[in-house]
Scaffold this active site. Structure first.
Site, PDB file in Angstrom:
ATOM      1  N   LYS A  53       0.844  -0.930  -0.002  1.00 63.28           N
ATOM      2  CA  LYS A  53       0.035  -0.038   0.089  1.00 63.28           C
ATOM      3  C   LYS A  53       0.951   1.127  -0.081  1.00 63.28           C
ATOM      4  CE  LYS A  53      -3.591  -2.568   2.447  1.00 63.28           C
ATOM      5  NZ  LYS A  53      -4.438  -2.715   3.841  1.00 63.28           N
ATOM      6  N   GLN A  97      -4.641  -1.112   9.841  1.00 61.75           N
ATOM      7  CA  GLN A  97      -4.092  -2.821   9.185  1.00 61.75           C
ATOM      8  C   GLN A  97      -4.729  -3.557   9.908  1.00 61.75           C
ATOM      9  OE1 GLN A  97      -3.788  -3.141   5.841  1.00 61.75           O
ATOM     10  NE2 GLN A  97      -3.804  -5.087   6.254  1.00 61.75           N
ATOM     11  N   ASP A 120     -10.880   3.730   4.357  1.00 58.55           N
ATOM     12  CA  ASP A 120     -11.582   2.093   4.384  1.00 58.55           C
ATOM     13  C   ASP A 120     -12.004   1.885   3.574  1.00 58.55           C
ATOM     14  OD1 ASP A 120      -9.552   0.160   3.810  1.00 58.55           O
ATOM     15  OD2 ASP A 120      -9.036  -0.039   5.571  1.00 58.55           O
TER      16      ASP A 120
END
Ligand SMILES: NC(=O)c1ccc[n+]([C@@H]2O[C@H](COP(=O)([O-])OP(=O)(O)OC[C@H]3O[C@@H](n4cnc5c(N)ncnc54)[C@H](OP(=O)(O)O)[C@@H]3O)[C@@H](O)[C@H]2O)c1
Length: 299
Positions: A53, A97, A120
């Site tokens: 990422k 994460q 997200d």
């Protein structure tokens, strides 16, 4: 033989649009999109995801910061870091994460992220916007957002009259995917581990999305001839044919058998997977554009 939906190629196109959009934002408003990736602990799979990422963010010309916290970091410290990132004007996207270590309440952490920086799409505000059809101002979770782009590449934007079956009801993939399909006018059924006669249900699907996490569970004769099959699953299985101890990645669909039935299908790897990171970049650019009052590209 089914048409292959090449996620890698589509993801490259999304990333190219993000790069152009980032350059244009810088030229118009002097703003560089910023993303912060937070990881707690040293789970090897998470480390790989986070590294890719951050790499992709740099490739897109973003300001990218990575916060690596020790496994025993307490929740209060993590919440303080998120509060700082929420207040930092150089950061437009915050990604924590998952999974987090068991002593941290992941729900509380996710809900502490500013919804305007929740790239997200897991904050209740964004979940609520998606489920009420406010897709223009929501951040949509990256994997379903990418899966939807792949679906629409072969089926167009209006899915009126088409039956969609989503196998899997997770908050990260299944439910948001079902909402996206619904917003595009498909007739949607969500299946899960308690569904009876899954095979018969799948055979009704013009669009079949498998997000289960069971290698090659969806068999060829579960697929309606001509259907579009979006295989979200990523499963590692033994591959003795490649040598002792070797493995390979497969999806939730028996790809070979499905190819004989489907009209179009995503491969694993190279289908939905690359779209996920591309959509994270897209969401971060959109966030920066919204903050700067500049029109964002559409994806
Ligand atoms: N491509 C990507 O970038 C990406 C991103 C995220 C996830 N994934 C992959 O996508 C898959 C799903 O991920 P997830 O996070 O949604 O998984 P998850 O949270 O474990 O959810 C799995 C879903 O599948 C359902 N299920 C399990 N066994 C089933 C069965 N035998 N028949 C019907 N439904 C069944 C479960 O039903 P219940 O709710 O009844 O338990 C659950 O709703 C995994 O392989 C994951 O690695 C890929």
């Amino acid at each position: 033989m089914a048409e292959l939906i090449e996620g890698r190629k589509v993801a490259d196109e999304v990333v190219a649009t993000v790069k152009e959009g980032a350059e244009s934002l810088r030229a118009q408003a002097g703003v560089v999109p910023g993303i912060a990736v937070v990881i707690v602990g040293s789970d090897p799979a998470s480390q790989v995801y986070v590294a890719s990422k951050s790499r992709k963010a740099k490739e897109c010309g973003f300001h990218s910061v990575q916060h690596e916290l020790a496994e025993d970091t307490d929740e209060a410290t993590l919440l303080t870091l998120i509060a700082d990132l929420n207040a930092d004007p150089a950061i437009h996207g915050i990604l924590v994460q998952l999974p987090l270590p068991a002593h941290i309440d992941a729900g509380r952490v996710i809900q502490s992220i500013d919804p305007d920086k929740d790239v997200d799409g897991f904050h209740f505000i964004n979940v609520g916007k998606l489920s009420t059809g406010e897709t223009d101002s929501a951040f949509v979770p990256c994997t379903p957002a990418g899966s939807m782009i792949l679906t629409q590449r072969v089926r167009g934007h209006d899915l009126s009259g088409l039956n969609a079956v989503v196998v899997g009801r997770s908050n990260i993939v299944g439910k948001p995917m079902a909402n996206l399909l619904l917003a595009a006018n498909a007739t949607v059924t969500i299946a899960h581990s308690r569904t009876r006669d899954l095979a018969a249900l799948c055979r009704t699907a013009d669009i079949l999305v498998a997000a289960v996490g069971r290698p090659q569970m969806v068999e060829g004769d579960w697929i309606k001839p001509g259907a579009t099959v979006i295989d979200v699953g990523i499963n590692r299985i033994p591959a003795p044919e490649k040598g002792e101890g070797k493995t390979r990645l497969v999806g939730d669909v028996d790809f070979e058998a499905a190819c004989a039935q489907a009209g179009s299908i995503t491969p694993v790897p190279g289908g939905v997977g690359p779209m996920t990171i591309a959509m994270l970049m897209a969401n971060t650019l959109v966030s920066a554009c919204r903050r700067a009052g500049v029109a964002a590209p559409s994806f």
